[in-house]
Design a protein around this motif. Structure first.
Motif: not given
Length: 403
Positions: A71, A74, A77, A89, A222, A225-226, A228-229
């Protein structure tokens, strides 16, 4: 059994785990399967049965960990969310990764990428499959899946590694690692911002487009972040699976003869590769309510390290677990993709791109591919584990692919 407080293992260092966690895991499974590891600031869970139990009770063992390294790097996530927030998500990204879409839409692109990369390195004679094949292939495939045609494979690999080093493994709090991770996240944000206007106007099957056009569309934060993961796990996992599987086959002439004679066995090679060396070796959870695990008392707020790398070599489940064996029983299955509501979203893409495309094409096109006799194979990691190099020789005369 009377519950007890967990013992602390001050003698186990992060460097030792990085070099080779398996002897340490074997000792812990036998005598101390839930123990406190001061170096990582969490309890390690090392037995297969305890990992399965943990994943079956997400209400107790929560993904939303306070102070999460992921967290910090990124953003928040879906991997670090629970319940409805996680489901929302995940549902937004999931259409791009359904088995039918993977097969019908992404398979031709994965095949093209595989052939093109082999064409690029066959003339050189001596190559490293890490830097010349598995890494670039995973990056090119992922750029397609995500919908980032504006990002070079080299950049995607650099960003992925920087974010993984920070958000997945920087338990030693290395400030240089944090700086590289920050630079990577800023570059990812810029790439997403550049592509968003196009996919808003012209929807496509990509993950980013699916997030934008979902029934409940994700916000910009959102999406960022997602993506990136997914860049983290979606690049290193198929890359490391390709390398582990290729290394195992190249080092075992009988296995190589068997799978090249019967290409239908390649998916088994993939599954055994991710069991043998789980690309995601450990992921975190946080205890939400008082509980016991393997006879150890755990309290709300306690942080857990779920050791898939250990669980997948549990001798109580897998016979001769340190041996690579594509004919071992599938029951119980490996848990390299996790379990429960957080079961890996990219499983089907990884199985297809590695087990049905990359490995069969590589060994079919280069039947005399061989391990280098001059350079050693290097391997490392415990949070994420995989080969760091795989030097090979390519005989002269390998023909280019006919497109």
């Amino acid at each position: 059994m009377t519950a007890s407080a967990p013992s602390a293992h001050h003698e186990i260092s992060l460097a030792e785990l990085y070099d080779d966690p398996y002897p340490i895991y074997a000792r812990l499974r036998e005598s101390d399967p839930v123990c406190w590891l001061p170096a990582a600031g969490r309890y390690l869970v090392t037995r297969h049965s305890d990992v399965v139990h943990l994943e079956r009770h997400p209400e107790i063992f929560r993904a939303n960990e306070e102070g999460s390294l992921m967290t910090r790097v990124m953003g928040h996530t879906m991997i670090r969310k629970d319940g409805d927030a996680h489901r929302r998500e995940r549902a937004a990204a999931e259409p791009a990764l359904r088995p039918r879409i993977v097969k019908e839409h992404w398979q031709p692109l994965f095949e093209r990428n595989t052939h093109q990369l082999i064409d690029e390195f066959v003339a050189r004679g001596s190559v490293d499959l890490f830097s010349d094949f598995a890494g670039p292939l995973a990056a090119r495939n992922l750029a397609c899946l995500l919908g980032l045609p504006n990002v070079a494979a080299t950049d995607l690999q650099t960003w992925s590694q920087a974010m993984i080093d920070g958000g997945g493994a920087n338990y030693g709090d290395d400030h240089a690692v944090w700086a590289r991770a920050r630079a990577a996240t800023e570059a990812v944000d810029a790439a997403i911002d550049e592509i968003l206007p196009r996919v808003r106007r012209n929807p496509d099957p990509s993950v980013i487009s699916c997030m934008v056009h979902a029934d409940d569309p994700l916000t910009l934060d959102e999406i960022r972040a997602n993506v990136k993961v997914i860049i983290g796990g979606g690049l290193n996992e198929p890359r490391d699976a390709i390398l582990t599987a290729a290394w195992a086959v190249l080092g075992d002439p009988e296995l190589r003869t068997e799978v090249t004679a019967d290409p239908s066995l390649w998916p088994r090679v993939f599954e055994e590769a991710v069991r043998w060396i789980a690309p995601i070796g450990m992921y975190p959870r946080q205890v939400a309510e008082p509980t016991e695990l393997a006879g150890v008392r755990l309290q709300p707020g306690d942080k857990i390290g779920v050791c898939l790398g250990s669980a997948n070599r549990d001798e109580a489940v897998f016979s001769d677990p340190d041996r690579f064996d594509i004919h071992r029983s599938k029951t119980p299955p490996h848990i390299a993709f996790g379990g429960g509501p957080h079961f890996c979203l990219g499983t089907w893409a990884a199985r297809l791109s590695v087990g049905r495309i990359a490995l069969p094409i590589l060994f079919d096109r280069i039947p005399d591919l061989a391990l280098s006799q001059d350079e050693p194979v290097r391997i490392g990691g415990w949070v994420f584990r995989g080969l760091l190099t795989l030097p090979v020789t390519v005989p002269a005369g390998t023909a280019p692919h006919s497109y």
